[in-house]
Write a protein that holds these residues in place. Sequence first.
Motif, mmCIF file in Angstrom:
data_model
loop_
_atom_site.group_PDB
_atom_site.id
_atom_site.type_symbol
_atom_site.label_atom_id
_atom_site.label_comp_id
_atom_site.label_asym_id
_atom_site.label_seq_id
_atom_site.Cartn_x
_atom_site.Cartn_y
_atom_site.Cartn_z
ATOM 1 N N PRO A 41 0.782 -1.230 0.000
ATOM 2 C CA PRO A 41 0.000 0.000 0.000
ATOM 3 C C PRO A 41 0.821 1.291 0.000
ATOM 4 O O PRO A 41 0.281 2.358 -0.282
ATOM 5 C CB PRO A 41 -0.840 -0.108 1.275
ATOM 6 N N THR A 42 2.111 1.226 0.285
ATOM 7 C CA THR A 42 2.910 2.458 0.290
ATOM 8 C C THR A 42 3.215 2.942 -1.116
ATOM 9 O O THR A 42 3.702 4.061 -1.288
ATOM 10 C CB THR A 42 4.223 2.284 1.071
ATOM 11 N N LEU A 43 2.928 2.125 -2.131
ATOM 12 C CA LEU A 43 3.140 2.513 -3.532
ATOM 13 C C LEU A 43 1.820 2.531 -4.292
ATOM 14 O O LEU A 43 1.750 2.138 -5.453
ATOM 15 C CB LEU A 43 4.141 1.580 -4.213
ATOM 16 N N ALA A 44 0.775 2.992 -3.626
ATOM 17 C CA ALA A 44 -0.542 3.102 -4.254
ATOM 18 C C ALA A 44 -0.635 4.407 -5.040
ATOM 19 O O ALA A 44 0.238 5.272 -4.940
ATOM 20 C CB ALA A 44 -1.633 3.049 -3.184
ATOM 21 N N ALA A 45 -1.690 4.516 -5.808
ATOM 22 C CA ALA A 45 -2.028 5.767 -6.497
ATOM 23 C C ALA A 45 -3.453 6.117 -6.101
ATOM 24 O O ALA A 45 -4.264 5.231 -5.807
ATOM 25 C CB ALA A 45 -1.922 5.611 -8.009
ATOM 26 N N ARG A 46 -3.756 7.423 -6.095
ATOM 27 C CA ARG A 46 -5.095 7.862 -5.686
ATOM 28 C C ARG A 46 -5.611 8.898 -6.676
ATOM 29 O O ARG A 46 -4.941 9.890 -6.960
ATOM 30 C CB ARG A 46 -5.045 8.462 -4.296
ATOM 31 N N GLY A 47 -6.805 8.642 -7.192
ATOM 32 C CA GLY A 47 -7.439 9.553 -8.134
ATOM 33 C C GLY A 47 -7.082 9.221 -9.568
ATOM 34 O O GLY A 47 -6.039 8.623 -9.850
ATOM 35 N N PRO A 48 -7.948 9.591 -10.516
ATOM 36 C CA PRO A 48 -7.770 9.207 -11.920
ATOM 37 C C PRO A 48 -6.447 9.653 -12.538
ATOM 38 O O PRO A 48 -5.803 8.881 -13.250
ATOM 39 C CB PRO A 48 -8.949 9.858 -12.639
ATOM 40 N N ALA A 49 -6.016 10.869 -12.287
ATOM 41 C CA ALA A 49 -4.782 11.365 -12.911
ATOM 42 C C ALA A 49 -3.560 10.589 -12.415
ATOM 43 O O ALA A 49 -2.696 10.209 -13.211
ATOM 44 C CB ALA A 49 -4.608 12.857 -12.645
ATOM 45 N N ASP A 50 -3.496 10.344 -11.108
ATOM 46 C CA ASP A 50 -2.343 9.623 -10.575
ATOM 47 C C ASP A 50 -2.403 8.138 -10.910
ATOM 48 O O ASP A 50 -1.373 7.499 -11.110
ATOM 49 C CB ASP A 50 -2.205 9.851 -9.074
#
Length: 149
Positions: A41-50
Motif C-alpha cells: 500500500p505504500t506505492l498506491a495511487a489515488r485519483g484518476p490522474a495519478d
Amino acid sequence: MTRTPKEAVLGLWRTLSARDYDGIAEWVTDDCIYLDMPVGPTLAARGPADIAKRLQVGWGGLAAYENHDGLLVADGDDVMYEHSETWTFASGEVFTLAFATVHRVRDGKVCLWKDYWDYGAIMNSAPAAWVEGLATADTSWVYDASGDV
C-alpha cells in the motif's frame, strides 16, 4: 450514476485495454485508490490522474497490451475479476500474466482497486531495460494507502 458494479468494472477494463488514460476518470472516483498488492500500500495511487501516471510506468513503453477477460463475480458493491494480461515489449519480449483483481464500486464508479499478481513473473520475463527504467520512473503519483486499505 445508474451503472451496476459489474458494468463499472467492465467499463474500466475496456478503457484500460485501450490504454485510454484520459478515459479512466469516467470509471473511477476522484478518491479511488489503486494498488498492486505485491508491492504494498505504500506505492498506491489515488485519483484518476495519478492512477493514469502509475499505469504508464508499467505500460507506457509497451508495444502492445491486451487484457483477456475471465471470471467476474459480484457481491453487492464488491467485484472480483480473474483475468490475464499480455504485455508485448518494444524489444520483442511477450508474456502473459494472471491477475485476480478486487474492486469496490460506489455510485457507479470504482473507488478501490487492488491487483494481485506474481511479482517474480514480471521480473523474470521483462527485458532488463524495462526493469532498470523502474528506478528512474515518475513517482509523483505515489500515495501511501496504508491506513486506507
